[in-house]
Design an enzyme around this catalytic site. Sequence first.
Site, PDB file in Angstrom:
ATOM      1  CE1 TYR A  39      50.753 -78.315  -6.581  1.00 60.55           C
ATOM      2  CE2 TYR A  39      50.844 -77.215  -8.709  1.00 60.55           C
ATOM      3  CZ  TYR A  39      50.143 -77.583  -7.571  1.00 60.55           C
ATOM      4  OH  TYR A  39      48.843 -77.213  -7.446  1.00 60.55           O
TER       5      TYR A  39
ATOM      6  CG  MET B  63      45.543 -77.298 -14.898  1.00 60.96           C
ATOM      7  SD  MET B  63      44.059 -77.854 -14.048  1.00 60.96           S
ATOM      8  CE  MET B  63      44.544 -79.451 -13.450  1.00 60.96           C
TER       9      MET B  63
ATOM     10  NE  ARG C  75      51.304 -96.098 -40.023  1.00 61.49           N
ATOM     11  CZ  ARG C  75      51.304 -94.796 -39.804  1.00 61.49           C
ATOM     12  NH1 ARG C  75      51.420 -94.323 -38.570  1.00 61.49           N
ATOM     13  NH2 ARG C  75      51.184 -93.942 -40.810  1.00 61.49           N
TER      14      ARG C  75
ATOM     15  CE  LYS D  61      48.950 -86.437 -40.094  1.00 61.66           C
ATOM     16  NZ  LYS D  61      49.823 -87.062 -41.109  1.00 61.66           N
TER      17      LYS D  61
HETATM   18  C1  PLP Z   1      50.691 -86.521 -41.984  1.00 60.92           C
HETATM   19  C2  PLP Z   1      50.950 -87.086 -43.324  1.00 60.92           C
HETATM   20  C3  PLP Z   1      51.689 -86.369 -44.273  1.00 60.92           C
HETATM   21  C4  PLP Z   1      52.350 -85.040 -43.981  1.00 60.92           C
HETATM   22  O1  PLP Z   1      53.520 -85.250 -43.225  1.00 60.92           O
HETATM   23  P1  PLP Z   1      54.464 -84.051 -42.783  1.00 60.92           P
HETATM   24  O2  PLP Z   1      55.672 -84.739 -42.294  1.00 60.92           O
HETATM   25  O3  PLP Z   1      53.756 -83.302 -41.710  1.00 60.92           O
HETATM   26  O4  PLP Z   1      54.720 -83.202 -43.985  1.00 60.92           O
HETATM   27  C5  PLP Z   1      51.828 -86.928 -45.534  1.00 60.92           C
HETATM   28  N1  PLP Z   1      51.276 -88.127 -45.817  1.00 60.92           N
HETATM   29  C6  PLP Z   1      50.585 -88.847 -44.942  1.00 60.92           C
HETATM   30  C7  PLP Z   1      50.015 -90.166 -45.324  1.00 60.92           C
HETATM   31  C8  PLP Z   1      50.388 -88.361 -43.656  1.00 60.92           C
HETATM   32  O5  PLP Z   1      49.707 -89.077 -42.764  1.00 60.92           O
END
Ligand code: PLP
Length: 379
Positions: A252, A300, A128, A35
């Site tokens: 800064y 930046m 959730r 993801k």
């Molecule tokens: C992101 C995610 C994972 C992986 O989690 P990690 O802690 O990065 O290994 C597994 N299951 C779901 C539903 C996720 O959203």
Amino acid sequence: MTKTAYVEIHLPALRRNYALAKTLAGTARVWAVLKSDAYGHGLTRVALALPDADGFALIQPDDAVTLRHAGIGAPILLLEGALEEGDVDTAVQHRLELVLRSEHQLQWLLKKAQPVTAWVKVNTGMNRFGFNPERALAVVRQLQATPFCRVAGLMTHFACADQLGTPLDEPWRRFMQVVDATGLPFTAANSAALLRETCTHGAVARVGGLLYNNNPFYPDTRLWPAAAEPVMRFAARIVHVGMLQAGESIGYGAAFTARHDMRIGIVGAGYGDGYPRAAPSGTPVQVNGQRAALLGRVAMNVLAIDLSALPEVQIGDEVTLWGAPGLSCDEIAWRCGTISEELQCALTSRVPIRQIVADATVSAIPDEQTAPAQCLAHL
Ligand SMILES: *Cc1c(COP(=O)(O)O)cnc(C)c1O
């Protein structure tokens, strides 16, 4: 002109981290979580670098289709299931497995009456998504009674697996209620659960952070496998070297004032590239394998470091900002009060990416689109 800040993605290290996850998972399959552009490492780059992966998991259906078009044939799980009704068709067309986590998704499946593969999600405390145990059991029974739907198994995602002080007993008890009642295979483990509780491995572990060398328990390293390697290295060139006299401030807000004369280096990376502005003075970088400290506020496009103890370092030399042995992204994130994932996802598209396709070989491939073929050619 070359950019002064850049990222290297070390594909052999990624492959070894995947193999490590496989070893830790025992008989469970390991689905690599991709993801958010594979945690900022590049969606297709990472998928194509793992040709033997048991499967992949991500959120956006479009990303899954992208992987299918890139020739990925392994199972792909949509972690949030169908985001709109049409995603059910997409899933069938491209053989995507769906998490089923909400009543409205159940209605879509029943209405579509298509041959989908679903993992029914049990809410074990994240609150959730997912069905409570009793409802999950009823949903499984209902789907098993439909001729078109295949229930692959049960799924859950722990709220507190990365908090070693919080036991998983209660979420586990809730999940096992449904597992025991149905006898179905299950997927429950993320990286943290994979590392801390063997019983959660089930049929499939969904592993993200571990693949990218992110220790979910940092700074606690007790459960972290020493063999894990950095995959993303963020580096930049020194663009100026100068002196700071005692009493002078830098940057800064004059946020750092020298107590004695200092040799300083200005590094060509800043928050506009993805280096966190929240990093305080003292945050380490690495130059020629040695540590040096960040001084003052990150701007930046530049940040300042202390070169007082490194007289040999010159303009044009390379500074590693994170992702080298001895300078993990976890350490930088921890100094900023966040986690590696946030830094990795926040790298901006202005930073060119080179991928390292074999140990000690760097290929300059700035464009993700051209990356996969190159990467496979070097496997
Ligand atoms: C992101 C995610 C994972 C992986 O989690 P990690 O802690 O990065 O290994 C597994 N299951 C779901 C539903 C996720 O959203």
